[in-house]
Design a protein around this motif. Structure first.
Motif, PDB file in Angstrom:
ATOM      1  N   ILE A 155      -8.141  12.101  -7.695  1.00  0.00           N
ATOM      2  CA  ILE A 155      -9.351  11.506  -7.109  1.00  0.00           C
ATOM      3  C   ILE A 155     -10.322  12.590  -6.663  1.00  0.00           C
ATOM      4  CG2 ILE A 155     -10.232  10.065  -5.223  1.00  0.00           C
ATOM      5  CD1 ILE A 155      -7.531   8.571  -5.330  1.00  0.00           C
ATOM      6  N   LYS A 156      -9.805  13.627  -6.069  1.00  0.00           N
ATOM      7  CA  LYS A 156     -10.660  14.716  -5.592  1.00  0.00           C
ATOM      8  C   LYS A 156     -11.422  15.374  -6.747  1.00  0.00           C
ATOM      9  CE  LYS A 156     -10.569  18.780  -2.578  1.00  0.00           C
ATOM     10  NZ  LYS A 156      -9.716  19.679  -1.745  1.00  0.00           N
ATOM     11  N   LYS A 157     -10.768  15.509  -7.889  1.00  0.00           N
ATOM     12  CA  LYS A 157     -11.418  16.113  -9.052  1.00  0.00           C
ATOM     13  C   LYS A 157     -12.581  15.267  -9.563  1.00  0.00           C
ATOM     14  CE  LYS A 157      -7.476  18.730 -10.859  1.00  0.00           C
ATOM     15  NZ  LYS A 157      -6.515  18.849 -11.994  1.00  0.00           N
ATOM     16  N   LEU A 158     -12.553  13.968  -9.278  1.00  0.00           N
ATOM     17  CA  LEU A 158     -13.626  13.094  -9.759  1.00  0.00           C
ATOM     18  C   LEU A 158     -14.951  13.369  -9.071  1.00  0.00           C
ATOM     19  CD1 LEU A 158     -11.714   9.686 -10.028  1.00  0.00           C
ATOM     20  CD2 LEU A 158     -12.404  11.209 -11.896  1.00  0.00           C
ATOM     21  N   LYS A 159     -14.975  14.260  -8.109  1.00  0.00           N
ATOM     22  CA  LYS A 159     -16.221  14.648  -7.468  1.00  0.00           C
ATOM     23  C   LYS A 159     -17.035  15.579  -8.364  1.00  0.00           C
ATOM     24  CE  LYS A 159     -16.171  15.183  -2.931  1.00  0.00           C
ATOM     25  NZ  LYS A 159     -16.701  13.888  -2.480  1.00  0.00           N
ATOM     26  N   THR A 160     -16.445  16.042  -9.478  1.00  0.00           N
ATOM     27  CA  THR A 160     -17.142  16.905 -10.428  1.00  0.00           C
ATOM     28  C   THR A 160     -17.403  16.148 -11.732  1.00  0.00           C
ATOM     29  OG1 THR A 160     -15.098  17.778 -11.405  1.00  0.00           O
ATOM     30  CG2 THR A 160     -15.966  18.915  -9.467  1.00  0.00           C
ATOM     31  N   LYS A 161     -18.582  16.371 -12.307  1.00  0.00           N
ATOM     32  CA  LYS A 161     -18.984  15.662 -13.528  1.00  0.00           C
ATOM     33  C   LYS A 161     -18.025  15.945 -14.688  1.00  0.00           C
ATOM     34  CE  LYS A 161     -22.865  14.960 -16.716  1.00  0.00           C
ATOM     35  NZ  LYS A 161     -21.983  14.911 -17.907  1.00  0.00           N
TER      36      LYS A 161
ATOM     37  N   GLU B 279      -0.319  13.987  -6.528  1.00  0.00           N
ATOM     38  CA  GLU B 279      -1.038  13.972  -7.804  1.00  0.00           C
ATOM     39  C   GLU B 279      -2.204  12.974  -7.799  1.00  0.00           C
ATOM     40  OE1 GLU B 279      -0.807  16.013 -10.395  1.00  0.00           O
ATOM     41  OE2 GLU B 279       0.605  17.142  -9.164  1.00  0.00           O
ATOM     42  N   THR B 280      -1.995  11.820  -7.201  1.00  0.00           N
ATOM     43  CA  THR B 280      -3.079  10.835  -7.141  1.00  0.00           C
ATOM     44  C   THR B 280      -4.235  11.361  -6.323  1.00  0.00           C
ATOM     45  OG1 THR B 280      -1.527   8.995  -7.360  1.00  0.00           O
ATOM     46  CG2 THR B 280      -3.702   8.482  -6.473  1.00  0.00           C
TER      47      THR B 280
ATOM     48  N   MET C 224       0.832  -1.194   0.000  1.00  0.00           N
ATOM     49  CA  MET C 224       0.000   0.000   0.000  1.00  0.00           C
ATOM     50  C   MET C 224       0.873   1.253   0.000  1.00  0.00           C
ATOM     51  SD  MET C 224      -3.117  -0.766   2.648  1.00  0.00           S
ATOM     52  CE  MET C 224      -4.098  -2.253   2.522  1.00  0.00           C
ATOM     53  N   GLU C 225       0.370   2.271  -0.651  1.00  0.00           N
ATOM     54  CA  GLU C 225       1.087   3.549  -0.697  1.00  0.00           C
ATOM     55  C   GLU C 225       0.457   4.495   0.326  1.00  0.00           C
ATOM     56  OE1 GLU C 225       1.675   7.333  -3.764  1.00  0.00           O
ATOM     57  OE2 GLU C 225       0.854   5.434  -4.496  1.00  0.00           O
ATOM     58  N   PHE C 226       1.273   5.163   1.110  1.00  0.00           N
ATOM     59  CA  PHE C 226       0.794   6.137   2.081  1.00  0.00           C
ATOM     60  C   PHE C 226       0.921   7.547   1.496  1.00  0.00           C
ATOM     61  CE2 PHE C 226       1.402   2.471   4.652  1.00  0.00           C
ATOM     62  CZ  PHE C 226       0.554   2.592   5.730  1.00  0.00           C
ATOM     63  N   ILE C 227      -0.169   8.279   1.530  1.00  0.00           N
ATOM     64  CA  ILE C 227      -0.176   9.653   1.027  1.00  0.00           C
ATOM     65  C   ILE C 227      -0.468  10.592   2.197  1.00  0.00           C
ATOM     66  CG2 ILE C 227      -1.412  11.303  -0.430  1.00  0.00           C
ATOM     67  CD1 ILE C 227      -1.803   9.096  -2.466  1.00  0.00           C
ATOM     68  N   VAL C 228       0.352  11.592   2.337  1.00  0.00           N
ATOM     69  CA  VAL C 228       0.195  12.508   3.481  1.00  0.00           C
ATOM     70  C   VAL C 228       0.007  13.960   3.053  1.00  0.00           C
ATOM     71  CG1 VAL C 228       1.501  11.022   5.038  1.00  0.00           C
ATOM     72  CG2 VAL C 228       2.709  12.750   3.687  1.00  0.00           C
ATOM     73  N   SER C 229       0.086  14.236   1.752  1.00  0.00           N
ATOM     74  CA  SER C 229      -0.011  15.615   1.281  1.00  0.00           C
ATOM     75  C   SER C 229      -1.177  15.808   0.312  1.00  0.00           C
ATOM     76  CB  SER C 229       1.290  16.020   0.581  1.00  0.00           C
ATOM     77  OG  SER C 229       1.155  17.276  -0.065  1.00  0.00           O
ATOM     78  N   LYS C 230      -1.871  16.918   0.459  1.00  0.00           N
ATOM     79  CA  LYS C 230      -2.965  17.249  -0.452  1.00  0.00           C
ATOM     80  C   LYS C 230      -2.450  17.608  -1.843  1.00  0.00           C
ATOM     81  CE  LYS C 230      -3.165  22.106   1.023  1.00  0.00           C
ATOM     82  NZ  LYS C 230      -2.601  22.656  -0.218  1.00  0.00           N
ATOM     83  N   ASP C 231      -1.148  17.798  -1.963  1.00  0.00           N
ATOM     84  CA  ASP C 231      -0.545  18.121  -3.260  1.00  0.00           C
ATOM     85  C   ASP C 231      -0.123  16.879  -4.040  1.00  0.00           C
ATOM     86  OD1 ASP C 231      -0.743  20.918  -2.875  1.00  0.00           O
ATOM     87  OD2 ASP C 231       1.030  20.875  -1.600  1.00  0.00           O
TER      88      ASP C 231
END
Length: 258
Positions: free
Chosen positions: A15-21, A10-11, A1-8
């Motif tokens: 994913i966050k952008k997928l909340k918009t159509k 890219e992954t 598993m990959e651990f992500i700790v920053s809002k910057d």
């Protein structure tokens, strides 16, 4: 598993952008939330796990069957992705299905400007339960990859061919393909839904929650049907109405041996 700790990361941003159509359409991906989605066979692109549940044995056992990218994020980041107040800590990214209008089945559902995500998700679930395979939706309706639609469908979104069509093209398509057009409508000439007449090919249309089916579509309908109201309610919720009518259609199909 990959651990992500920053809002910057890219992954994370993707994913966050997928909340918009707009971005879902561009990337041809969508997100689903909830542990239940780990029980389906649809192969994810990415699974996002909240740090607080990553070590739970039940979660690990479910994750192990998927050979895909898995990332773990802290609660602060997860709160930017979740759409639920009491999230279960699982968000899944899927590839969108390529819809097809070329091989529609003999009995299809048409939704005219259904706008509520919960209603659309429930209708998809009901359609799947009643054995329908295809739903035509007029453009201007809610996106079927909206998070609430996906969640409300309880996995049935993976089993239904959903195609969006311009309202101006809908009747032309149905007439060309020789569908018997049955519209649900609160009209004086509507007949009880139990009296509807099914032909070899049938398209059942449900309309917008507040305004019903567009007049231009009603005008071209072969039949108009209604669910009788015996109490004082003005009408039924469109998702509830779809359950009653779709199962009546299924029963009629079974009785005639198709």
């Amino acid at each position: 598993m990959e651990f992500i700790v920053s809002k910057d990361n890219e992954t994370f941003k993707k994913i966050k952008k997928l909340k918009t159509k707009k971005y879902r359409d561009l990337e041809k991906m969508f997100i689903a939330e909830g542990i239940k989605f780990l029980d389906f066979n649809k192969i994810p692109e990415i699974i996002v796990i909240s740090e607080k549940i990553k070590d739970e044995e039940n979660i690990q056992n479910r994750l192990n069957k998927f050979d895909c990218k898995k990332i773990v994020i802290n609660e602060k980041l997860f709160s930017q992705l979740t759409s639920q107040e009491n999230s279960q800590g699982i968000i899944i990214v899927y590839k969108s299905e390529e819809p097809s209008i070329d091989k529609m089945s003999d009995n299809i559902i048409v939704l005219n400007k259904v706008s509520d995500p919960g209603n659309l998700g429930t209708i998809i679930r009901v359609a799947d339960s009643a054995g329908f395979k295809d739903i035509l939706i007029t453009k201007g309706s809610v996106d079927h990859y909206n998070e609430k639609v996906v969640r409300s469908s309880m996995g049935s979104i993976f089993n239904i061919n959903i195609y969006y069509i311009e309202e101006t093209e809908l009747v032309k398509f149905l007439k060309t393909k020789q569908y018997n057009i049955i519209s649900t409508a609160l009209e004086s000439d509507s007949v009880p839904y139990t009296d509807m007449c099914l032909l070899e090919k049938n398209a059942i249309i449900f309309g917008n929650e507040g305004n019903g089916i567009e007049a231009s579509i009603l005008k071209e309908s072969d039949q108009k049907i209604i669910i009788p109201i015996y109490g004082t309610a003005e009408s039924l919720n469109v998702a509830m109405a779809s359950g009653i009518i779709l199962y009546e259609i299924r029963n009629k199909i079974i009785k005639r041996g198709n």
